[in-house]
Scaffold this motif. Structure first.
Motif, mmCIF file in Angstrom:
data_model
loop_
_atom_site.group_PDB
_atom_site.id
_atom_site.type_symbol
_atom_site.label_atom_id
_atom_site.label_comp_id
_atom_site.label_asym_id
_atom_site.label_seq_id
_atom_site.Cartn_x
_atom_site.Cartn_y
_atom_site.Cartn_z
ATOM 1 N N ARG A 144 -9.568 60.631 77.046
ATOM 2 C CA ARG A 144 -10.811 59.956 76.655
ATOM 3 C C ARG A 144 -11.446 59.254 77.869
ATOM 4 N NH1 ARG A 144 -10.157 56.851 71.012
ATOM 5 N NH2 ARG A 144 -12.436 57.079 71.176
ATOM 6 N N LYS A 193 -13.876 58.076 80.763
ATOM 7 C CA LYS A 193 -15.286 57.743 80.977
ATOM 8 C C LYS A 193 -15.556 57.921 82.469
ATOM 9 C CE LYS A 193 -15.661 54.508 77.103
ATOM 10 N NZ LYS A 193 -14.327 54.878 76.543
ATOM 11 N N GLU A 234 -14.205 62.256 77.970
ATOM 12 C CA GLU A 234 -14.860 61.921 76.704
ATOM 13 C C GLU A 234 -16.356 61.706 76.882
ATOM 14 O OE1 GLU A 234 -13.677 58.954 73.194
ATOM 15 O OE2 GLU A 234 -14.450 57.902 74.967
ATOM 16 N N SER A 235 -16.732 61.021 77.971
ATOM 17 C CA SER A 235 -18.137 60.720 78.237
ATOM 18 C C SER A 235 -18.384 60.827 79.735
ATOM 19 C CB SER A 235 -18.509 59.311 77.764
ATOM 20 O OG SER A 235 -18.276 59.162 76.384
ATOM 21 N N TRP A 238 -21.613 60.310 82.683
ATOM 22 C CA TRP A 238 -22.975 59.914 83.051
ATOM 23 C C TRP A 238 -23.246 60.381 84.478
ATOM 24 C CZ3 TRP A 238 -19.488 56.986 80.416
ATOM 25 C CH2 TRP A 238 -19.873 56.472 79.164
ATOM 26 N N ARG A 282 -21.405 65.287 75.693
ATOM 27 C CA ARG A 282 -20.724 64.282 76.511
ATOM 28 C C ARG A 282 -21.534 63.892 77.739
ATOM 29 N NH1 ARG A 282 -15.403 67.191 78.147
ATOM 30 N NH2 ARG A 282 -16.936 68.892 78.333
ATOM 31 N N CYS A 283 -22.487 64.737 78.130
ATOM 32 C CA CYS A 283 -23.196 64.567 79.400
ATOM 33 C C CYS A 283 -24.525 63.863 79.194
ATOM 34 C CB CYS A 283 -23.419 65.940 80.044
ATOM 35 S SG CYS A 283 -24.265 65.868 81.637
ATOM 36 N N ARG A 284 -24.742 62.787 79.964
ATOM 37 C CA ARG A 284 -25.997 62.050 79.901
ATOM 38 C C ARG A 284 -26.498 61.777 81.321
ATOM 39 N NH1 ARG A 284 -23.237 57.708 75.895
ATOM 40 N NH2 ARG A 284 -21.554 59.218 75.724
#
Length: 239
Positions: free
Chosen positions: A64, A66, A88-89, A91, A119-121
């Motif tokens: 998970r 980040k 998990e996330s 950026w 998951r991609c920002r």
């Protein structure tokens, strides 16, 4: 054999995306990004960008994860990081809105990959300012010490920066401000086009408990010879 896909003025110069074919080198389209007359990235050379993600994610602890990627480019570091189901996330902090738009509009091959991965920002802003907490951290919605890994690929090297203002990041106070956004056993990994630099490694050791430079070798078809880059992997934030 050559196509200019887009060119946009920005506060730091004209950013250009182009595509070309060089049959003697590869049968694939080659995508390139230029800032004014300086080449920033070519899809012909992605081994080190992929290694940055692989080495950084491998060094991170747990699941998970980040993750923040500093610098979008043609997206190869981001795409490689997203191949890990431990992420998990993620950026991506990118200064130039046109580069983000190229991916969102799928003008580059990896744009579709990112658009299909929740998951991609994208975060439009200066990595170097956000890394020092101005006006907030790298990810505004996260509390301090939340990130598991930060993967950086913007300047050519600590001694060969794109802009003089970037030099201030490669100092203890700035690196410490960035490190405070990592978990205690978090990872900072960074690409450099130069060979391993003992002075920079010592600088990272002031901030992190474990620092390892990795030499990444790859074939350079323009030179018909081997080239190399460095990926620094620093882990464990010093209290």
């Amino acid at each position: 054999m050559f196509e200019q896909i887009d060119s946009q003025p920005t506060d730091i110069g004209e950013i250009t995306l182009r595509r070309r074919r060089i049959p003697d080198l590869t049968s694939n389209d080659i995508y390139e990004i230029k800032l004014d007359e300086e080449f920033l990235m070519s899809s012909l050379f992605v081994t080190a960008e992929e290694a940055l993600a692989d080495l950084g994610i491998q060094a991170a602890t747990g699941d998970r994860l980040k993750v923040v990627v500093g610098g979008l480019g043609l997206g190869h570091t981001t795409a490689t990081a997203l191949q890990s189901d431990r992420v998990e996330s993620l950026w991506v902090v990118e200064l130039l809105q046109p580069v983000i738009d190229w991916h969102r509009d799928e003008k580059v091959p990896l744009g579709a990959v990112f658009n299909q991965d929740a998951r991609c920002r994208f975060v439009q802003g200066s990595f170097f300012e956000l890394a020092q907490g101005r006006p907030h951290g790298l990810v505004a919605e996260l509390p301090p010490a939340s990130l598991d890994a930060i993967l950086l690929d913007i300047d050519h090297s600590p001694g060969d920066v794109l802009f003089a203002s970037n030099s201030g990041f490669y100092e203890p106070q700035s690196l410490q401000a960035m490190a405070r956004q990592l978990t205690p056993d978090g990872v900072f990994a960074m690409w450099s086009n130069d060979p391993p630099d003992a002075a920079f490694q010592d600088l990272l050791t002031e901030v992190f408990q474990d620092v390892t430079p990795h030499t990444v070798r790859f074939y350079n078809p323009f030179m018909n010879a081997e080239s190399s880059s460095t990926v620094y992997v620093a882990k464990g934030v010093r209290p």
